[in-house]
Every structure is written in structure tokens, then in C-alpha cells.
Design an enzyme around this catalytic site. Structure first.
Site, short mmCIF file in Angstrom:
data_model
loop_
_atom_site.label_atom_id
_atom_site.label_comp_id
_atom_site.label_asym_id
_atom_site.label_seq_id
_atom_site.Cartn_x
_atom_site.Cartn_y
_atom_site.Cartn_z
N HIS A 24 -24.84 -5.44 23.49
CA HIS A 24 -23.63 -5.85 22.79
C HIS A 24 -22.83 -6.88 23.58
O HIS A 24 -22.97 -7.00 24.80
CB HIS A 24 -22.75 -4.64 22.50
CG HIS A 24 -22.26 -3.95 23.76
ND1 HIS A 24 -21.20 -4.43 24.51
CD2 HIS A 24 -22.70 -2.84 24.40
CE1 HIS A 24 -21.01 -3.65 25.55
NE2 HIS A 24 -21.91 -2.67 25.51
N GLU A 136 -25.62 4.51 24.00
CA GLU A 136 -25.41 4.46 25.43
C GLU A 136 -25.39 5.89 26.00
O GLU A 136 -25.44 6.87 25.25
CB GLU A 136 -24.07 3.75 25.71
CG GLU A 136 -23.71 3.55 27.18
CD GLU A 136 -24.75 2.76 27.98
OE1 GLU A 136 -25.85 3.31 28.18
OE2 GLU A 136 -24.46 1.63 28.41
#
Length: 285
Positions: A24, A136
Site C-alpha cells: 500500500h 498485515e
């Protein structure tokens, strides 16, 4: 003369996929964490969104995938269901500006996640699928805790959330941080799961820790030079292309391009087989 070496491997094409791994763009937690690592435990960073700089990084990567022709090759975008990854994914691979009254729902509504951005269209782009397995590290850091799927569906109407079982985030625990080993094993199971998909060209928008620990696990089987290349941390909005190889017959698809031959059928004695037959006959005498 060319010398044979052990540095090359051949695999049938239908047992390979090309995956495009993307971390990201810059999130507010990256900025605050750079100033003070303790900020990662701040609830003010819950499900962190992109910064204005992060959106600039998105625009730059979008320009690259468009000019390089990659945007037209990708058949599916898989995205971690956190705000920053979904903003990155739709910004890079989405269909451009959304027009009111369009026949399809937007990928992202106007201003989603305090973005200040125009809505993004779901037309002329691949489908988007949210998958929890590529999130994550789970736990402790509020920036890695997702919002409800109900909320996300209002912000990202055209992303497919059907594979996510729970509306609220039941995977994130406030007092237990997922280990690096657990992240890597989860990542390898995720890559195995990709063989349940028929798409051959897949973009995956995920996170630094997930990508780093998963690729380092794969790197253990590689030449040190390749392992070093795999094992580098991803920068914000970095894209790397990889070939995923099915070495264990996980997939079931046959090749679309292989052709059986001998149609129409006819006599067919290869010269090397003739040599073998001749040697067999000679050994009998």
C-alpha cells in the site's frame, strides 16, 4: 559452445501464474511511526488511511501500470480488507473517475476514508476481491485492525467481500501480536489458495510485514542472490512481478494452448526412439 547448467528450470506454462505484489501507499501510521514507533499503538491510527503523499504515490503507480500495458493484463485484483490497501488498490487498478448514473456501482465513493478524492469507477477494470489471508500482522497495533464489512461496503461498493465471514474484525487481538513465523505460514497458505482461482495474471495489494516475511520464507529454497532479491522490504506503493509455480499439483486447469498432435493420426516413429529400438535389438543378439 553453450554449457549446461543447474541454474535454469522448466515448468509447464499452465502450472504457472504471474502475480503482481503491491505494498500500500503511505499511510498516516507510516508517518507517525517514523517519528515515534510507540505511535503504532495509538488508537487514533485505527484502520489507518492514506496520506495526501500516499495518494500521489497511487497516481504515480497508476500511470506506470497504464503506460506499461500491465493494467490491461491483470484479470483479478486481490486486496487486504484494510482502508489503506483498498484505497491503494482501487486508485491504482480501478476504472477512473465515476460518473453519476453509471450502470455499475463505484469501486470507491467520493471522499472515502477522508481521501478528498473523486469516486472511482468499476468499469473497464478487473474485478476486486477482498481476502483476509493477506492482511498485515494481526494484533496490538490499531492501524492493523479493520473496520466492519458493513462500513466498507458503503465506501467500496464494487469490491467483493463475500469471502469474509465476519462483519467485525475477530482476528485482531489487542494484547497478542502475530509472530513473524505465523505471518509467513499464513502467506504461503494464501499463495497455495491462489491455485483455486482460474485467473493467470493477479495483482495482490497487501502490506510490508506480510510480503516481507512470506517472501523470505520462499527465499530459503532459492539461490542466495534470488533470496536476497525476494527478501527486501517493499517501499510504499512498490510493485514487483513474480511467477508462482505449482510444484505439487495444487491446480487442476489444463493448458489452453497445448495441442495433442497426431491429428489426423498417422505413422510416427521419432528418430531417437528408433535409436533405442535398434539398441534393444542389438542387445538381444
Amino acid at each position: 559452445e553453450m554449457e549446461a547448467g543447474a541454474g535454469t528450470a522448466l515448468y509447464p506454462a499452465h502450472r504457472c501464474k504471474t502475480i503482481y505484489l503491491v505494498r500500500h501507499a503511505q499511510g498516516i501510521h507510516n508517518v507517525e511511526g517514523e517519528k515515534d514507533f510507540a505511535a503504532y499503538k495509538s488508537h487514533a491510527l485505527l484502520d489507518a488511511q492514506l496520506t495526501p503523499l500516499g495518494w500521489s504515490q497511487v497516481d504515480t503507480l497508476r500511470e506506470h501500470v497504464t503506460k506499461s500495458g500491465l493494467a490491461k493484463k491483470i484479470e483479478l485484483v486481490i486486496v487486504s480488507p484494510l482502508l489503506r490497501t483498498m484505497q491503494t488498490a482501487v486508485g491504482v487498478f480501478g476504472g477512473g473517475n465515476y460518473t453519476d448514473g453509471a450502470s455499475a456501482s463505484p469501486l470507491m465513493v467520493e471522499g472515502a476514508g477522508n481521501s478528498g478524492r473523486q469516486p472511482i469507477s468499476s468499469l473497464n477494470c478487473p474485478p476486486f476481491l477482498a481476502v483476509e489471508a493477506c492482511r498485515e500482522h494481526l494484533g496490538v497495533h490499531p492501524c492493523d485492525k479493520r473496520s466492519s464489512i458493513t462500513k466498507y461496503r458503503t465506501l467500496f461498493p464494487a469490491i467483493d467481500f463475500s469471502l469474509i465471514e465476519n462483519d467485525e474484525d475477530v482476528l485482531w487481538e489487542p494484547d497478542v501480536r502475530e509472530t513473524n513465523e505465523s505471518v509467513a505460514l499464513r502467506g504461503m497458505k494464501f499463495f497455495d489458495w491462489l491455485w483455486t482461482r482460474e485467473e493467470k495474471e493477479i495483482a495482490i495489494v497487501s502490506h510490508s510485514g506480510f510480503l516481507y516475511h512470506t517472501l523470505n520464507m520462499y527465499g530459503k529454497e532459492c539461490h542466495p542472490t534470488i533470496a536476497e532479491e525476494l527478501g527486501k522490504h517493499f517501499a510504499n506503493c512498490e510493485l514487483r512481478s513474480m511467477v508462482l509455480v505449482d510444484r505439487s499439483n495444487l491446480g487442476s486447469d489444463a493448458s489452453k494452448y497445448n495441442f495433442a498432435g497426431k491429428i489426423p493420426t498417422g505413422l510416427d516413429m521419432p528418430s531417437d526412439v528408433a535409436d533405442e529400438k535398434e539398441a534393444e535389438e542389438a542387445s538381444k543378439n
